[in-house]
Design a protein around this motif. Structure first.
Motif, PDB file in Angstrom:
ATOM      1  N   LEU A  51      48.213  41.804  39.945  1.00 53.30           N
ATOM      2  CA  LEU A  51      47.901  42.649  38.720  1.00 53.30           C
ATOM      3  C   LEU A  51      47.771  41.688  37.345  1.00 53.30           C
ATOM      4  CD1 LEU A  51      48.050  45.422  37.227  1.00 53.30           C
ATOM      5  CD2 LEU A  51      50.302  45.239  36.890  1.00 53.30           C
ATOM      6  N   SER A  52      48.555  40.532  37.054  1.00 50.18           N
ATOM      7  CA  SER A  52      48.500  39.914  36.101  1.00 50.18           C
ATOM      8  C   SER A  52      47.591  38.598  36.215  1.00 50.18           C
ATOM      9  CB  SER A  52      50.068  39.197  35.811  1.00 50.18           C
ATOM     10  OG  SER A  52      50.649  38.437  36.848  1.00 50.18           O
ATOM     11  N   ASP A  53      47.095  38.495  37.357  1.00 50.05           N
ATOM     12  CA  ASP A  53      46.195  37.178  37.722  1.00 50.05           C
ATOM     13  C   ASP A  53      44.832  37.230  37.455  1.00 50.05           C
ATOM     14  OD1 ASP A  53      48.604  36.153  38.276  1.00 50.05           O
ATOM     15  OD2 ASP A  53      48.686  36.789  40.317  1.00 50.05           O
ATOM     16  N   ASP A  54      43.917  36.372  37.875  1.00 49.45           N
ATOM     17  CA  ASP A  54      42.473  36.392  37.870  1.00 49.45           C
ATOM     18  C   ASP A  54      42.059  35.750  39.110  1.00 49.45           C
ATOM     19  OD1 ASP A  54      42.911  33.579  37.482  1.00 49.45           O
ATOM     20  OD2 ASP A  54      42.428  33.780  35.177  1.00 49.45           O
ATOM     21  N   ASP A  55      40.873  35.231  39.164  1.00 47.03           N
ATOM     22  CA  ASP A  55      40.073  34.605  40.399  1.00 47.03           C
ATOM     23  C   ASP A  55      40.718  33.409  40.452  1.00 47.03           C
ATOM     24  OD1 ASP A  55      38.826  34.373  37.850  1.00 47.03           O
ATOM     25  OD2 ASP A  55      37.122  33.451  38.856  1.00 47.03           O
ATOM     26  N   SER A  56      41.174  32.586  39.598  1.00 46.74           N
ATOM     27  CA  SER A  56      41.819  31.230  39.655  1.00 46.74           C
ATOM     28  C   SER A  56      43.345  31.183  40.330  1.00 46.74           C
ATOM     29  CB  SER A  56      41.863  30.539  38.320  1.00 46.74           C
ATOM     30  OG  SER A  56      42.959  30.861  37.552  1.00 46.74           O
ATOM     31  N   ALA A  57      43.956  32.399  40.215  1.00 48.70           N
ATOM     32  CA  ALA A  57      45.394  32.385  40.660  1.00 48.70           C
ATOM     33  C   ALA A  57      45.794  31.732  42.068  1.00 48.70           C
ATOM     34  CB  ALA A  57      45.977  33.623  40.521  1.00 48.70           C
ATOM     35  N   TRP A  58      45.155  32.241  42.968  1.00 50.24           N
ATOM     36  CA  TRP A  58      45.233  31.475  44.415  1.00 50.24           C
ATOM     37  C   TRP A  58      45.140  29.964  44.477  1.00 50.24           C
ATOM     38  CZ3 TRP A  58      47.920  33.442  48.340  1.00 50.24           C
ATOM     39  CH2 TRP A  58      48.112  34.739  48.452  1.00 50.24           C
ATOM     40  N   ILE A  59      44.086  29.570  43.612  1.00 46.88           N
ATOM     41  CA  ILE A  59      43.953  28.078  43.550  1.00 46.88           C
ATOM     42  C   ILE A  59      44.870  27.251  43.010  1.00 46.88           C
ATOM     43  CG2 ILE A  59      42.362  26.215  42.707  1.00 46.88           C
ATOM     44  CD1 ILE A  59      41.087  27.599  45.222  1.00 46.88           C
ATOM     45  N   ARG A  60      45.138  27.662  41.659  1.00 46.07           N
ATOM     46  CA  ARG A  60      46.270  27.251  40.925  1.00 46.07           C
ATOM     47  C   ARG A  60      47.668  27.318  41.227  1.00 46.07           C
ATOM     48  NH1 ARG A  60      47.032  29.883  36.406  1.00 46.07           N
ATOM     49  NH2 ARG A  60      45.971  31.521  36.749  1.00 46.07           N
ATOM     50  N   ARG A  61      47.967  28.441  42.075  1.00 44.95           N
ATOM     51  CA  ARG A  61      49.509  28.518  42.486  1.00 44.95           C
ATOM     52  C   ARG A  61      49.891  28.166  43.921  1.00 44.95           C
ATOM     53  NH1 ARG A  61      49.751  33.613  38.311  1.00 44.95           N
ATOM     54  NH2 ARG A  61      49.657  32.318  36.696  1.00 44.95           N
ATOM     55  N   LEU A 148      50.496  40.900  51.349  1.00 38.47           N
ATOM     56  CA  LEU A 148      51.785  39.889  50.992  1.00 38.47           C
ATOM     57  C   LEU A 148      52.380  40.765  49.873  1.00 38.47           C
ATOM     58  CD1 LEU A 148      49.508  37.968  52.413  1.00 38.47           C
ATOM     59  CD2 LEU A 148      50.690  36.202  51.088  1.00 38.47           C
ATOM     60  N   SER A 149      53.500  41.345  49.944  1.00 38.82           N
ATOM     61  CA  SER A 149      54.309  42.060  48.975  1.00 38.82           C
ATOM     62  C   SER A 149      53.378  42.996  48.005  1.00 38.82           C
ATOM     63  CB  SER A 149      54.841  41.233  47.862  1.00 38.82           C
ATOM     64  OG  SER A 149      55.627  39.925  48.366  1.00 38.82           O
ATOM     65  N   GLY A 150      52.778  43.788  49.043  1.00 34.20           N
ATOM     66  CA  GLY A 150      51.617  44.811  48.289  1.00 34.20           C
ATOM     67  C   GLY A 150      52.189  45.848  47.956  1.00 34.20           C
ATOM     68  N   VAL A 151      51.489  46.579  46.808  1.00 32.54           N
ATOM     69  CA  VAL A 151      51.670  47.914  46.416  1.00 32.54           C
ATOM     70  C   VAL A 151      51.323  48.841  47.520  1.00 32.54           C
ATOM     71  CG1 VAL A 151      51.384  49.597  44.509  1.00 32.54           C
ATOM     72  CG2 VAL A 151      51.570  47.248  43.974  1.00 32.54           C
ATOM     73  N   CYS A 205      57.150  41.380  53.150  1.00 30.09           N
ATOM     74  CA  CYS A 205      57.727  41.712  51.888  1.00 30.09           C
ATOM     75  C   CYS A 205      58.967  40.943  52.018  1.00 30.09           C
ATOM     76  CB  CYS A 205      57.598  43.161  51.423  1.00 30.09           C
ATOM     77  SG  CYS A 205      58.276  43.472  49.868  1.00 30.09           S
ATOM     78  N   GLY A 206      59.517  40.590  50.879  1.00 28.81           N
ATOM     79  CA  GLY A 206      61.010  40.056  50.669  1.00 28.81           C
ATOM     80  C   GLY A 206      61.791  41.201  50.522  1.00 28.81           C
ATOM     81  N   GLN A 237      64.206  37.091  49.708  1.00 28.17           N
ATOM     82  CA  GLN A 237      62.870  36.708  48.948  1.00 28.17           C
ATOM     83  C   GLN A 237      62.281  37.752  47.876  1.00 28.17           C
ATOM     84  OE1 GLN A 237      61.389  33.997  49.273  1.00 28.17           O
ATOM     85  NE2 GLN A 237      62.611  33.017  50.544  1.00 28.17           N
ATOM     86  N   GLY A 238      61.833  37.322  46.802  1.00 31.87           N
ATOM     87  CA  GLY A 238      61.524  38.356  45.898  1.00 31.87           C
ATOM     88  C   GLY A 238      59.847  38.241  45.662  1.00 31.87           C
ATOM     89  N   HIS A 239      59.596  38.675  44.445  1.00 29.31           N
ATOM     90  CA  HIS A 239      57.918  38.947  44.136  1.00 29.31           C
ATOM     91  C   HIS A 239      57.448  37.511  43.490  1.00 29.31           C
ATOM     92  CE1 HIS A 239      55.087  41.966  44.345  1.00 29.31           C
ATOM     93  NE2 HIS A 239      54.501  41.414  42.966  1.00 29.31           N
ATOM     94  N   THR A 240      57.354  36.344  44.214  1.00 27.05           N
ATOM     95  CA  THR A 240      57.182  35.013  43.988  1.00 27.05           C
ATOM     96  C   THR A 240      56.186  34.332  44.666  1.00 27.05           C
ATOM     97  OG1 THR A 240      58.817  34.072  45.337  1.00 27.05           O
ATOM     98  CG2 THR A 240      59.689  34.873  43.275  1.00 27.05           C
ATOM     99  N   TRP A 241      55.855  33.325  43.933  1.00 27.95           N
ATOM    100  CA  TRP A 241      54.659  32.488  44.546  1.00 27.95           C
ATOM    101  C   TRP A 241      55.260  31.481  45.545  1.00 27.95           C
ATOM    102  CZ3 TRP A 241      49.656  33.135  44.331  1.00 27.95           C
ATOM    103  CH2 TRP A 241      48.970  33.770  43.450  1.00 27.95           C
ATOM    104  N   ASP A 242      56.172  30.948  45.360  1.00 23.29           N
ATOM    105  CA  ASP A 242      56.862  30.310  46.375  1.00 23.29           C
ATOM    106  C   ASP A 242      56.781  30.974  47.682  1.00 23.29           C
ATOM    107  OD1 ASP A 242      57.387  28.304  44.696  1.00 23.29           O
ATOM    108  OD2 ASP A 242      59.433  28.710  44.653  1.00 23.29           O
ATOM    109  N   TYR A 243      56.985  32.341  47.731  1.00 22.00           N
ATOM    110  CA  TYR A 243      57.014  33.204  49.060  1.00 22.00           C
ATOM    111  C   TYR A 243      55.614  33.517  49.459  1.00 22.00           C
ATOM    112  CZ  TYR A 243      57.728  37.357  52.045  1.00 22.00           C
ATOM    113  OH  TYR A 243      57.870  38.170  52.733  1.00 22.00           O
ATOM    114  N   TRP A 244      54.699  33.793  48.565  1.00 20.96           N
ATOM    115  CA  TRP A 244      53.325  33.978  48.817  1.00 20.96           C
ATOM    116  C   TRP A 244      52.649  32.819  49.373  1.00 20.96           C
ATOM    117  CZ3 TRP A 244      53.184  36.405  43.747  1.00 20.96           C
ATOM    118  CH2 TRP A 244      53.910  37.876  43.753  1.00 20.96           C
TER     119      TRP A 244
END
Length: 262
Positions: A51-61, A148-151, A205-206, A237-244
């Motif tokens: 929701l809060s991301d864009d097309d660069s999120a997976w590359i950056r994080r 991954l931690s989907g709605v 999901c965590g 595990q929570g809603h975090t990039w470490d987990y994803w």
């Protein structure tokens, strides 16, 4: 690997948009990267942001580029803003974009396979919802999907925090989302009762994630079907990039990629 940024005009959206694309590249001179010799058309993973991301999120994080370097697979990461991968009631036609226009444009730009056995989708949070919606609405196109931690319960998303989600009405208007083709539980039942092919599903999901309960409910619904479904829940595990970042590696190893002869 080759990492490409594409700006292009979307007919479905009526505006300029973008996507990031990772393509296989055989290399011997990149430190720590070997690449893999591969002939196109390449298997393709449509990897969706939250929701809060864009097309660069997976590359950056995450290290997605490094993780796929020896797999011979392409990864397409589009930009859909806060649309929930839906044709918005008051906004742009993002479902039409993601399901129809994006695959056609990406395949016109790059040597990507259009075979079902070579086509996958995955995403996190809002993107997990989008990935399962893509695969369940088009089981004839996608052989596997991962959330991954989907709605999972979009019908209940409006009031989850006790206050109306401010974009919900912009997306769905006054539509009754439950029992519609925007509801994953409804789509799951529809595809299960059909005689057609069913995509493989991976869901995780965590236990400390705010979406944990609805992920448990979707897992329960899957257990009552004939889907090939993998469910993993991870303590603490929570809603975090470490987990994803950790789980996307598992997803990549799980994908049913058909090995091609050299």
């Amino acid at each position: 690997m080759a990492l490409i940024h594409c700006d292009f005009f979307s007919e479905a959206l009526g505006l300029n948009t973008s996507m990031k694309v990772i393509l296989p590249q055989e290399t011997t001179n990149q430190i720590g990267m070997t690449g893999k010799k591969a002939k196109g058309p390449y298997p393709v993973l449509f990897l969706l942001h939250g929701l809060s991301d864009d097309d660069s999120a997976w590359i950056r994080r995450t290290s997605i580029e490094r993780y796929v370097s020896e797999m011979g697979i392409a990864v397409v990461m589009p930009q859909v803003h806060r649309s929930f991968y839906t044709d918005m009631e008051y906004g742009q036609q993002y479902w039409t974009f993601i399901s129809e226009e994006l695959p056609a444009v990406a395949r016109s730009f790059f040597p990507l396979s259009n075979k079902r056995e070579d086509t996958f989708t995955a995403g996190l949070s809002m993107g997990g919802y989008g990935a399962f919606k893509l695969a369940l609405r088009h089981p004839d196109r996608f052989s596997a999907a991962a959330s991954l931690s989907g709605v999972m319960d979009i019908a209940g998303f409006e009031s989850r925090s006790g206050e109306p989600y401010h974009d919900y009405k912009l997306i769905f208007g006054n539509k009754e989302v439950a029992q519609s083709d925007d509801d994953l539980f409804t789509l799951l039942k529809k595809v299960n009762s059909s005689s057609g092919e069913k995509p493989k599903l991976f869901q995780c999901c965590g236990t400390d994630d705010h979406l944990y309960e609805e992920n448990k409910q979707f897992n329960k619904a899957c257990a009552e079907t004939s889907f090939d479904h993998v469910y993993e829940e991870d303590d603490g595990q929570g809603h975090t990039w470490d987990y994803w970042d950790e789980k996307i590696q598992k997803v990549l190893n799980w994908l049913p990629i058909v090995k091609k002869e050299e």
